[in-house]
Design an enzyme around this catalytic site. Structure first.
Site, PDB file in Angstrom:
ATOM      1  CB  CYS A  15       4.473  -6.247   4.149  1.00  0.00           C
ATOM      2  SG  CYS A  15       2.701  -6.368   3.757  1.00  0.00           S
ATOM      3  CG  ASP A  68       2.078  -5.166  -4.011  1.00  0.00           C
ATOM      4  OD1 ASP A  68       1.113  -5.939  -4.008  1.00  0.00           O
ATOM      5  OD2 ASP A  68       2.813  -5.012  -3.029  1.00  0.00           O
ATOM      6  CG  ASN A  77       6.687  -4.160  -1.535  1.00  0.00           C
ATOM      7  OD1 ASN A  77       6.020  -5.060  -2.054  1.00  0.00           O
ATOM      8  ND2 ASN A  77       7.260  -4.305  -0.346  1.00  0.00           N
TER       9      ASN A  77
END
Length: 286
Positions: free
Chosen positions: A109, A178, A188
């Site tokens: 990501c 996150d 995440n």
């Protein structure tokens, strides 16, 4: 960028990355404070920012800090933003120290934190190479590949389904975060848990790189962090009847699959980091 532009930017991912979202939201609330908004208006604005995207405890914690302190300290919003900037520098320094000359770094990501760590290691003269995944369906991995390659670092970009091939040839796996729960689980980007399993199989050390303000204090009382479910059309527009599209933005990763967490407080196992957070930021718990 005005308040509504910030809200929309968080919703449509033009503002993306947990830290970037938290800073943008803090700045948006600071605009409201500077305009003399009432407490009721500020709480309404905070609610709108929080609801712009799920699975963002850093955003919630930063806004909570501002709401709690702005009356006694007009600089509360600025101090929250300063926390993120100072934390970025510390995490970058600590993370770059973990990268050795000649390493191949794998990432998934787009994490601005990982991006800065890798670029800092490169600036220190370390010869490194990066492998990363495209990260469907929004292809955030392309952002990573572009920004890191622009810094002069060679990048090998893989389709998500080639993660085994990408990780097998890496020396370290760095990824973002996150949310952190009270039992040490990491939330995440979807695909992270699968890639952690692959990294463990091939003995590739794996580190989540994160600001500790991503801890979700509500999980202490048994509440789960909500996992954002995005629109099916991002995956397949006009899917055939009878085909249900699943498009979770994030997933939960076991603390047992991580080598450690790189934060502004240092490198710790997830459970140990939570203890450090409670000491460094008691207001997060209270």
């Amino acid at each position: 960028m005005d308040f509504q532009q910030t809200v929309q930017g968080i919703k449509d991912l033009s503002i993306q990355g947990a830290t970037a979202i938290a800073v943008a939201a803090t700045e948006a609330l600071a605009q409201k404070i500077a305009q003399g908004a009432s407490e009721e208006e500020l709480r309404s604005a905070t609610k709108e920012l929080v609801e712009a995207r799920a699975t963002e405890p850093a955003l919630r914690n930063a806004l909570a800090y501002c709401l709690t302190n702005y009356k006694a300290d007009p600089e509360a919003a600025q101090k929250a933003a300063e926390h993120f900037n100072d934390a970025k520098k510390k995490i970058t320094e600590i993370g770059a120290n973990r990268i050795e000359d000649g390493m191949t770094v794998f990432t998934h990501c787009h994490s601005s934190t990982v991006e800065r760590i890798v670029i800092e290691a490169h600036k220190q003269g370390k010869k490194i190479r990066v492998r990363n995944t495209e990260t469907r369906p929004k292809f955030q991995g392309r952002i990573t590949a572009q920004k890191i390659s622009e810094a002069g670092i060679e990048v090998d970009h893989y389709v998500d389904s080639a993660a085994t091939e990408a990780i097998r040839g890496a020396n370290i796996f760095l990824f973002g975060c996150d949310a952190i729960t009270s039992d040490g689980r990491i939330i995440n980007k979807i695909g992270t848990a699968l890639m952690l399993d692959i990294a463990e199989k091939y003995d590739v050390p794996s580190y989540s790189c994160t600001d500790s303000w991503k801890f979700n204090p509500a999980t202490i009382m048994g509440h789960d962090e909500e996992i954002e479910q995005r629109e099916p059309a991002e995956v397949w527009e006009d899917a055939p009847k009878g085909v249900k599209i699943h498009n979770p933005a994030f997933e939960v990763c076991s603390p047992d699959s991580l080598t450690g967490m790189i934060s502004e407080l240092g490198i710790f196992k997830p459970e140990a980091l939570i203890t450090e957070i409670k000491v460094a930021y008691p207001w997060l718990i209270n």
